[in-house]
Design a protein around this motif. Structure first.
Motif, PDB file in Angstrom:
ATOM      1  N   UNK A 183       7.512   4.497   6.794  1.00  0.00           N
ATOM      2  CA  UNK A 183       6.592   3.747   7.663  1.00  0.00           C
ATOM      3  C   UNK A 183       5.238   4.455   7.784  1.00  0.00           C
ATOM      4  N   UNK A 184       4.251   3.685   8.134  1.00  0.00           N
ATOM      5  CA  UNK A 184       2.900   4.219   8.280  1.00  0.00           C
ATOM      6  C   UNK A 184       2.838   5.294   9.366  1.00  0.00           C
ATOM      7  N   UNK A 185       3.619   5.125  10.422  1.00  0.00           N
ATOM      8  CA  UNK A 185       3.632   6.126  11.505  1.00  0.00           C
ATOM      9  C   UNK A 185       4.078   7.492  10.999  1.00  0.00           C
ATOM     10  N   UNK A 235       0.815  -1.211   0.000  1.00  0.00           N
ATOM     11  CA  UNK A 235       0.000   0.000   0.000  1.00  0.00           C
ATOM     12  C   UNK A 235       0.847   1.259   0.000  1.00  0.00           C
ATOM     13  N   UNK A 236       1.897   1.267   0.827  1.00  0.00           N
ATOM     14  CA  UNK A 236       2.801   2.412   0.857  1.00  0.00           C
ATOM     15  C   UNK A 236       3.534   2.589  -0.462  1.00  0.00           C
ATOM     16  N   UNK A 238      10.391   9.821  -6.090  1.00  0.00           N
ATOM     17  CA  UNK A 238      10.303   8.432  -5.630  1.00  0.00           C
ATOM     18  C   UNK A 238      11.291   8.227  -4.485  1.00  0.00           C
ATOM     19  N   UNK A 239      10.814   7.711  -3.351  1.00  0.00           N
ATOM     20  CA  UNK A 239      11.705   7.535  -2.198  1.00  0.00           C
ATOM     21  C   UNK A 239      12.647   6.349  -2.408  1.00  0.00           C
ATOM     22  N   UNK A 256       2.336   9.233  -6.137  1.00  0.00           N
ATOM     23  CA  UNK A 256       2.861  10.583  -5.913  1.00  0.00           C
ATOM     24  C   UNK A 256       4.011  10.896  -6.849  1.00  0.00           C
ATOM     25  N   UNK A 257       4.845   9.907  -7.142  1.00  0.00           N
ATOM     26  CA  UNK A 257       5.963  10.110  -8.064  1.00  0.00           C
ATOM     27  C   UNK A 257       5.440  10.311  -9.490  1.00  0.00           C
TER      28      UNK A 257
END
Length: 132
Positions: free
Chosen positions: A97-99, A75-76, A91-92, A83-84
């Motif tokens: 992390x979800x947090x 999902x991430x 792009x990361x 987004x990219x």
């Protein structure tokens, strides 16, 4: 729930006859510079509240995209890819992390509430200083 958090401040701003009526009523307050300044601050903060509400709605859609996948990692990755491709973020190199994503949304919520408080204070100040 995030959609609701984005919508109610925007509804308050819109219901408060925010931008156009404030600017129009500033013409009658030219001899009350505090009222004019308060009207300008109210208009600027109204725009900020609406913009932050839009960003929160976009975040809600991104979280919905994340939950449509089987696990947090896929999902991430889907959100980062979207987004990219939209050219909103590069792009990361590694998966966030979800947090961290939730913390970013909480920062947006805090900024929206601050902007809403500024709007309400400026709106009430302008109403107090307007000539009767």
């Amino acid at each position: 729930m995030l959609v609701k958090q984005a919508a109610w401040p925007a509804a308050i701003v819109i219901a408060g006859d925010s931008v156009a009526p404030l600017v129009a009523s500033a013409r009658g307050a030219l001899h009350a510079p505090i009222a004019v300044l308060a009207l300008l601050v109210a208009a600027a903060s109204a725009i900020a509240v609406l913009g932050l509400s839009a960003l929160l709605l976009f975040d809600a859609l991104l979280f919905r995209l994340m939950t449509s996948h089987d696990d947090e990692a896929s999902g991430g990755a889907a959100v980062d890819d979207l987004l990219a491709r939209m050219r909103l973020k590069p792009a990361p190199s590694s998966l966030r992390p979800l947090d961290d994503r939730i913390a970013g949304t909480r920062r947006l919520l805090a900024r929206q509430r601050i902007a809403l408080a500024v709007f309400v204070a400026a709106f009430l100040t302008a109403g107090f200083w307007m000539p009767r």
